[in-house]
Design a protein around this motif. Structure first.
Motif, PDB file in Angstrom:
ATOM      1  N   GLN A 190     -18.421   8.275  -2.223  1.00 35.06           N
ATOM      2  CA  GLN A 190     -17.985   6.919  -1.884  1.00 35.06           C
ATOM      3  C   GLN A 190     -17.738   6.679  -0.406  1.00 35.06           C
ATOM      4  O   GLN A 190     -17.743   5.536   0.025  1.00 35.06           O
ATOM      5  N   LEU A 243     -15.017  11.212  -4.190  1.00 39.96           N
ATOM      6  CA  LEU A 243     -14.772  10.684  -2.849  1.00 39.96           C
ATOM      7  C   LEU A 243     -15.970  10.907  -1.936  1.00 39.96           C
ATOM      8  O   LEU A 243     -16.324  10.040  -1.134  1.00 39.96           O
ATOM      9  N   ILE A 267      -6.547   8.131  -7.729  1.00 39.39           N
ATOM     10  CA  ILE A 267      -7.234   7.365  -6.683  1.00 39.39           C
ATOM     11  C   ILE A 267      -6.839   5.898  -6.861  1.00 39.39           C
ATOM     12  O   ILE A 267      -6.962   5.357  -7.953  1.00 39.39           O
ATOM     13  N   HIS A 293       0.836  -1.206   0.000  1.00 41.67           N
ATOM     14  CA  HIS A 293       0.000   0.000   0.000  1.00 41.67           C
ATOM     15  C   HIS A 293       0.874   1.261   0.000  1.00 41.67           C
ATOM     16  O   HIS A 293       0.617   2.204  -0.746  1.00 41.67           O
ATOM     17  N   LEU A 326      -9.367   2.967  -0.029  1.00 39.23           N
ATOM     18  CA  LEU A 326      -8.936   3.869  -1.096  1.00 39.23           C
ATOM     19  C   LEU A 326      -7.854   4.805  -0.597  1.00 39.23           C
ATOM     20  O   LEU A 326      -7.833   5.201   0.559  1.00 39.23           O
ATOM     21  N   GLY A 328      -6.438   2.121 -10.175  1.00 43.93           N
ATOM     22  CA  GLY A 328      -7.742   2.695  -9.851  1.00 43.93           C
ATOM     23  C   GLY A 328      -8.213   3.651 -10.921  1.00 43.93           C
ATOM     24  O   GLY A 328      -8.506   3.259 -12.045  1.00 43.93           O
ATOM     25  N   VAL A 367      -5.914   8.490  -2.048  1.00 41.83           N
ATOM     26  CA  VAL A 367      -5.967   9.554  -3.038  1.00 41.83           C
ATOM     27  C   VAL A 367      -4.722  10.411  -2.911  1.00 41.83           C
ATOM     28  O   VAL A 367      -4.217  10.630  -1.815  1.00 41.83           O
ATOM     29  N   GLU A 379      -7.356   1.964  -5.628  1.00 47.15           N
ATOM     30  CA  GLU A 379      -8.191   0.958  -4.968  1.00 47.15           C
ATOM     31  C   GLU A 379      -7.225  -0.063  -4.376  1.00 47.15           C
ATOM     32  O   GLU A 379      -6.744  -0.952  -5.074  1.00 47.15           O
ATOM     33  N   GLN A 384     -14.176  -0.877  -0.320  1.00 45.59           N
ATOM     34  CA  GLN A 384     -12.758  -0.761  -0.647  1.00 45.59           C
ATOM     35  C   GLN A 384     -12.006   0.134   0.324  1.00 45.59           C
ATOM     36  O   GLN A 384     -12.580   1.045   0.917  1.00 45.59           O
ATOM     37  N   SER A 428     -14.404   3.054   1.684  1.00 44.42           N
ATOM     38  CA  SER A 428     -15.735   3.115   1.093  1.00 44.42           C
ATOM     39  C   SER A 428     -16.471   1.870   1.581  1.00 44.42           C
ATOM     40  O   SER A 428     -15.948   1.104   2.389  1.00 44.42           O
TER      41      SER A 428
END
Length: 139
Positions: free
Chosen positions: A106, A103, A36, A6, A130, A28, A132, A38, A128, A125
């Protein structure tokens, strides 16, 4: 996906230029002034058993907590930004810049850091985890 992966994705997005048009990316979506990611894909298909959905939600939360710890070690405590006002503005057909419009539709909250003239955010979300990266200030 691991916290280390990540963090790699966020670093990759921080180093990328922003594209001139909105569209998909390898992690994403992207557009003028934003990326963004995922980070853990879509969980479930809506037909999962309640126990499966609960386990998936716990997994997403655990992944978020690990990522938040890693980012906090790098950049200090994040700001917590509510997207409720953004969602309300979208519902009223008011102008909301991307990625904030997307966003706000979501998720409810985003953990935000300001690093090197860019905002880095992480949030959950419904399905997911997320992240950004954007140069556009929050509304």
């Amino acid at each position: 996906m691991t916290t280390a992966r990540h963090l790699e994705i966020i670093d990759l997005l921080r180093a990328r230029d922003f594209p001139p048009e909105c569209g998909p990316s390898d992690v994403g979506s992207q557009g003028p002034g934003f990326h963004i990611a995922e980070l853990n894909g879509h969980f479930g298909d809506g037909a999962s058993a309640d126990a499966d959905r609960e386990a998936e939600a716990e997994q997403r939360l655990a992944e978020q907590e690990g990522l938040l710890r890693g980012l906090t070690e790098r950049w200090g405590e994040p700001d917590t930004f509510s997207l409720a006002g953004t969602r309300l503005r979208v519902e009223r057909d008011e102008e909301v810049p991307e990625p904030w419009r997307r966003l706000g539709q979501q998720m409810g909250w985003l953990h935000l850091w300001r690093v090197d003239q860019r905002w880095i955010g992480v949030g959950l979300s419904a399905f997911q985890l997320l992240a950004v990266v954007t140069e556009t200030d929050p509304p």
